[in-house]
Structure formats: C-alpha cells, structure tokens
Design a protein around this motif. Structure first.
Motif, PDB file in Angstrom:
ATOM      1  N   LYS A  83       0.834  -1.209   0.000  1.00 35.36           N
ATOM      2  CA  LYS A  83       0.000   0.000   0.000  1.00 35.36           C
ATOM      3  C   LYS A  83       0.866   1.256   0.000  1.00 35.36           C
ATOM      4  O   LYS A  83       0.544   2.253  -0.656  1.00 35.36           O
ATOM      5  CB  LYS A  83      -0.912   0.003   1.221  1.00 35.36           C
ATOM      6  N   PHE A  84       1.985   1.204   0.737  1.00 38.55           N
ATOM      7  CA  PHE A  84       2.915   2.338   0.756  1.00 38.55           C
ATOM      8  C   PHE A  84       3.500   2.574  -0.631  1.00 38.55           C
ATOM      9  O   PHE A  84       3.629   3.714  -1.086  1.00 38.55           O
ATOM     10  CB  PHE A  84       4.017   2.086   1.780  1.00 38.55           C
ATOM     11  N   HIS A  85       3.849   1.492  -1.321  1.00 44.01           N
ATOM     12  CA  HIS A  85       4.370   1.612  -2.692  1.00 44.01           C
ATOM     13  C   HIS A  85       3.328   2.218  -3.627  1.00 44.01           C
ATOM     14  O   HIS A  85       3.681   2.849  -4.632  1.00 44.01           O
ATOM     15  CB  HIS A  85       4.800   0.245  -3.217  1.00 44.01           C
ATOM     16  N   GLN A  86       2.059   2.029  -3.296  1.00 45.04           N
ATOM     17  CA  GLN A  86       0.976   2.582  -4.106  1.00 45.04           C
ATOM     18  C   GLN A  86       0.668   4.040  -3.771  1.00 45.04           C
ATOM     19  O   GLN A  86      -0.221   4.639  -4.360  1.00 45.04           O
ATOM     20  CB  GLN A  86      -0.282   1.731  -3.925  1.00 45.04           C
ATOM     21  N   GLY A  87       1.403   4.605  -2.808  1.00 49.18           N
ATOM     22  CA  GLY A  87       1.257   6.023  -2.504  1.00 49.18           C
ATOM     23  C   GLY A  87       0.549   6.345  -1.206  1.00 49.18           C
ATOM     24  O   GLY A  87       0.286   7.528  -0.930  1.00 49.18           O
ATOM     25  N   CYS A  88       0.234   5.344  -0.400  1.00 49.27           N
ATOM     26  CA  CYS A  88      -0.449   5.600   0.876  1.00 49.27           C
ATOM     27  C   CYS A  88       0.548   6.088   1.922  1.00 49.27           C
ATOM     28  O   CYS A  88       1.633   5.524   2.077  1.00 49.27           O
ATOM     29  CB  CYS A  88      -1.141   4.339   1.386  1.00 49.27           C
ATOM     30  N   ASP A  89       0.174   7.133   2.647  1.00 54.93           N
ATOM     31  CA  ASP A  89       1.008   7.633   3.739  1.00 54.93           C
ATOM     32  C   ASP A  89       0.674   6.960   5.067  1.00 54.93           C
ATOM     33  O   ASP A  89       1.517   6.895   5.954  1.00 54.93           O
ATOM     34  CB  ASP A  89       0.829   9.153   3.882  1.00 54.93           C
ATOM     35  N   ILE A  90      -0.564   6.499   5.210  1.00 57.74           N
ATOM     36  CA  ILE A  90      -0.986   5.827   6.439  1.00 57.74           C
ATOM     37  C   ILE A  90      -1.797   4.596   6.053  1.00 57.74           C
ATOM     38  O   ILE A  90      -2.710   4.687   5.230  1.00 57.74           O
ATOM     39  CB  ILE A  90      -1.837   6.751   7.337  1.00 57.74           C
ATOM     40  N   VAL A  91      -1.450   3.458   6.641  1.00 61.88           N
ATOM     41  CA  VAL A  91      -2.192   2.219   6.414  1.00 61.88           C
ATOM     42  C   VAL A  91      -2.582   1.655   7.774  1.00 61.88           C
ATOM     43  O   VAL A  91      -1.723   1.404   8.619  1.00 61.88           O
ATOM     44  CB  VAL A  91      -1.361   1.184   5.635  1.00 61.88           C
ATOM     45  N   TYR A  92      -3.887   1.471   7.981  1.00 61.22           N
ATOM     46  CA  TYR A  92      -4.389   0.983   9.263  1.00 61.22           C
ATOM     47  C   TYR A  92      -4.599  -0.526   9.228  1.00 61.22           C
ATOM     48  O   TYR A  92      -5.189  -1.062   8.280  1.00 61.22           O
ATOM     49  CB  TYR A  92      -5.732   1.643   9.605  1.00 61.22           C
ATOM     50  N   GLY A  93      -4.137  -1.198  10.268  1.00 61.69           N
ATOM     51  CA  GLY A  93      -4.463  -2.603  10.454  1.00 61.69           C
ATOM     52  C   GLY A  93      -5.742  -2.701  11.267  1.00 61.69           C
ATOM     53  O   GLY A  93      -5.812  -2.223  12.398  1.00 61.69           O
ATOM     54  N   PHE A 102     -17.205   1.360  23.179  1.00 63.91           N
ATOM     55  CA  PHE A 102     -16.285   2.499  23.206  1.00 63.91           C
ATOM     56  C   PHE A 102     -16.192   3.158  21.834  1.00 63.91           C
ATOM     57  O   PHE A 102     -16.290   4.388  21.708  1.00 63.91           O
ATOM     58  CB  PHE A 102     -14.905   2.034  23.662  1.00 63.91           C
ATOM     59  N   TYR A 103     -16.005   2.355  20.787  1.00 59.71           N
ATOM     60  CA  TYR A 103     -15.881   2.913  19.437  1.00 59.71           C
ATOM     61  C   TYR A 103     -17.167   3.620  19.009  1.00 59.71           C
ATOM     62  O   TYR A 103     -17.128   4.693  18.389  1.00 59.71           O
ATOM     63  CB  TYR A 103     -15.532   1.818  18.437  1.00 59.71           C
ATOM     64  N   LYS A 104     -18.302   3.034  19.356  1.00 58.26           N
ATOM     65  CA  LYS A 104     -19.579   3.655  18.997  1.00 58.26           C
ATOM     66  C   LYS A 104     -19.788   4.961  19.753  1.00 58.26           C
ATOM     67  O   LYS A 104     -20.277   5.951  19.189  1.00 58.26           O
ATOM     68  CB  LYS A 104     -20.726   2.684  19.278  1.00 58.26           C
ATOM     69  N   MET A 105     -19.402   4.968  21.024  1.00 63.14           N
ATOM     70  CA  MET A 105     -19.542   6.187  21.819  1.00 63.14           C
ATOM     71  C   MET A 105     -18.650   7.296  21.263  1.00 63.14           C
ATOM     72  O   MET A 105     -19.075   8.453  21.145  1.00 63.14           O
ATOM     73  CB  MET A 105     -19.167   5.913  23.277  1.00 63.14           C
ATOM     74  N   HIS A 117      -9.555  -0.569  15.135  1.00 62.23           N
ATOM     75  CA  HIS A 117      -8.122  -0.358  14.911  1.00 62.23           C
ATOM     76  C   HIS A 117      -7.464   0.042  16.228  1.00 62.23           C
ATOM     77  O   HIS A 117      -7.984   0.885  16.961  1.00 62.23           O
ATOM     78  CB  HIS A 117      -7.896   0.745  13.869  1.00 62.23           C
ATOM     79  N   ALA A 118      -6.318  -0.571  16.515  1.00 60.37           N
ATOM     80  CA  ALA A 118      -5.578  -0.223  17.728  1.00 60.37           C
ATOM     81  C   ALA A 118      -4.376   0.639  17.330  1.00 60.37           C
ATOM     82  O   ALA A 118      -4.534   1.757  16.870  1.00 60.37           O
ATOM     83  CB  ALA A 118      -5.149  -1.486  18.467  1.00 60.37           C
TER      84      ALA A 118
END
Length: 339
Positions: A119-129, A148-151, A163-164
């Motif tokens: 994804k970085f090679h494709q131009g992404c600066d941030i990739v979330y796991g 928590f995420y919904k709140m 995502h952590a």
C-alpha cells in the motif's frame, strides 16, 4: 525505484517471556521483505523498552549485538504505551521512509505487514491494520470495546473502527504527527487528523503467544476515559444538559407542591427530602469531578513536561546530528553567517 527503508517499532513492557519469539518472527518477516526487494537492506527492527522491570532490555541489547538488524531504545522510566510508542516513532522517522508500529505480544498478524508495504508503494502515507472480528475476545471485552468505538463516534471523534496501534506511517505523516504537542496522548484519535492518502488492511487477531496482557480492565477503562476527555467536550455538555433538566424538574415539582400547600393537602415527611438531597448532591459531585478531569488535563498541558526521556538509543548511535535534526543544523549555519 529505490526500495524504502522500513523500521518496525515494537513498544515493550515486561515482555521477557514473549520477546525471543517476537524478535525471531519479525526478523524472518523483514528478511523476506528484503529478499522480495519490497524494502531496503537498511531496514531495522526497533524495540522500545518502556521501563521494564524484568530482563526485557537485556534481551533487546544482546540481540542487537548479535544482529545489526535489531536496535533498541531504552526509556529512563515507565511512561505508558502511547508515550513509548511515540518515542519509537520519533527515534525512527529521520532514518526511515516508513514505520510500522506493532505490539510485542504477536497478537497482530505480522504477515499483513507485507500488504502495508505494498500500500505504501501505491502512494499511501498511512495504512491501518483493522481487525476483521472480535471472536477471540471475551463477551465483556468485545461488548465494552465495541461500545467504546460507537460512543467515540457519537461524540464526534474520528476513530478507525476496530483499529488499535497496528499501522504503517510514512516519513511525511510522522513529521506531521510530531507537530501535535499535547501531553494527553491518544494516538488512535490523533493519526486520523493528519489526513493524507490512507487505506485499511483487515486481519484476524491471534492469541497471545506468551506472558500476560499489559492492559487489564483498570488500564483499559482509564485509556478509554482518557481518549474521551482528550478529544471531546461532550461529557461536560451532557452534564450541563442534566443540570438544565434538573432545574426544569425542580420548577415543575416546586409548582406542584406549592399548589398542594394552598389546597391544604400537604403532609410532613422526610423521604422525598432526603432522596432529593442525595440525588442533587450526587449529580453535583459527578459534575465537579468531570470538570476537574478537564482542568487536570489543562494543568498537565500547561507544564509542558517531556513525554519521555531516552536513556539509551542504539538506533541513532553514531548518527551525525545533522541527519537527525537538519532544521536545527540549518538554523545554526544561518546564525553563524549573521555574526
């Protein structure tokens, strides 16, 4: 195209039991990425010791002596996961094109790091796991995490769901991250504010290989509360709303009891009085405590104390300062030329 220099940052706190397996697995992965020419041969593993009380640092240091791929960053004391992670990111960014952060327990699937790099090679600066599901969690943990995420979403905080801190960030994104100066650190909320081109890679979370979790219920609740109060003033507005509702209700009940008094239907009693005193008193204490929490955060921000102090840094050992801080170097040359 020149292969990017990748650094994998691993914050560690009392991870003596699982660390040998973590080091071995990450070294194999990084070697595979090098063999595929996806990353540079200069890529590294950076293990950040967050003031561990066991033999974590000794393992990191000894492995670094045997293998030049492994580097260590020892903090002077325990500063918490978020600050330790930030220390690793800041240490690695100047000599890296991209940085992947991952916890030491190997619960995050390291095989997807290859997809991060693609994804970085494709131009992404941030990739979330991002986790596909929470089937491996207990019912309580799964329910509280999803709640928590919904709140946070309802409070207007832009979080990536499930995502952590398993993500890739480019050098450009890390430079922008360094501009965020708040002491009350919540990286999961800060990173989405950076923007740039982003993408998501889904994975299945694995069982912990060894050792015990460093996030028991108490720490999880404290972390969630810090995230809420660091990114939203909605709790204070909610208390204000409760105050207005209580005021309106008191007017209604006051009018009702005053009418009864004039009609001669009142009778003496203390139950309603005591109940109302306890209710209003409890609401006041909650409101004061919540406001105090925000004031406490303001107090911490105004002191501007360092988030961490580095004791030993083998990653940047022997690196000229001009490479680590080119801005200060340029300013120094300008200052000398003006004298």
């Amino acid at each position: 195209m020149t292969e990017p220099v990748l650094t994998i940052v691993v914050p560690c706190y009392n991870e003596e039991e699982v660390l040998p397996e973590t080091m071995s697995a990450l070294q194999r992965l990084l070697k595979e990425l090098m063999d595929e020419a996806l990353v540079s041969q200069q890529s590294k593993l950076l293990f950040v010791d967050d003031g561990s009380k066991d033999g974590t640092w000794e393992l990191i240091y000894k492995e670094g002596l045997r293998n030049s791929m492994v580097k260590g960053l020892k903090l002077s004391r325990n500063v918490g996961h978020q600050n330790a992670l930030l220390a690793g990111l800041n240490s690695a960014k100047d000599l890296s094109d991209c940085v992947v952060s991952i916890d030491a327990d190997l619960q995050d699937d390291i095989s997807v790091i290859r997809e991060f790099v693609l994804k970085f090679h494709q131009g992404c600066d941030i990739v979330y796991g991002v986790r596909k599901s929470r089937e491996t969690d207990s019912f309580f943990k799964r329910s509280t995490a999803q709640g928590f995420y919904k709140m946070m979403k309802k409070l207007g905080v832009d979080l990536v769901y499930n995502h952590a801190d398993f993500r890739l960030m480019s050098k450009r994104a890390l430079n922008e991250l360094q501009r965020f100066k708040e002491v009350n650190l919540f990286l999961r909320g800060i990173v989405p504010l950076i923007g740039f081109k982003t993408d998501i890679v889904y994975y299945d979370r694995l069982e912990r290989k060894a050792g015990e979790t460093k996030y028991p219920l108490k720490k999880m609740l404290a972390f969630a509360f810090d995230g809420i109060t660091s990114f939203s003033v909605s709790p204070i507005r909610f208390v204000l709303l409760i105050g207005f509702i209580s005021f309106l209700m008191s007017l209604m009940f006051g009018s009702y009891f005053l009418t009864l008094k004039f009609l001669g239907h009142t009778q003496t009693g203390w139950t309603s009085l005591i109940t109302s005193i306890w209710l209003i008193g409890g609401l006041q204490l909650i409101a004061i405590g919540l406001i105090g929490e925000y004031i406490g955060k303001i107090y911490k921000e105004t002191k501007q104390r360092p988030k961490y102090i580095v004791d030993i840094d083998t990653f940047n050992l022997g690196v000229p300062r001009r490479l680590l801080d080119p801005v200060e170097e340029d300013l120094g040359r300008i200052s000398e030329s003006n004298q």
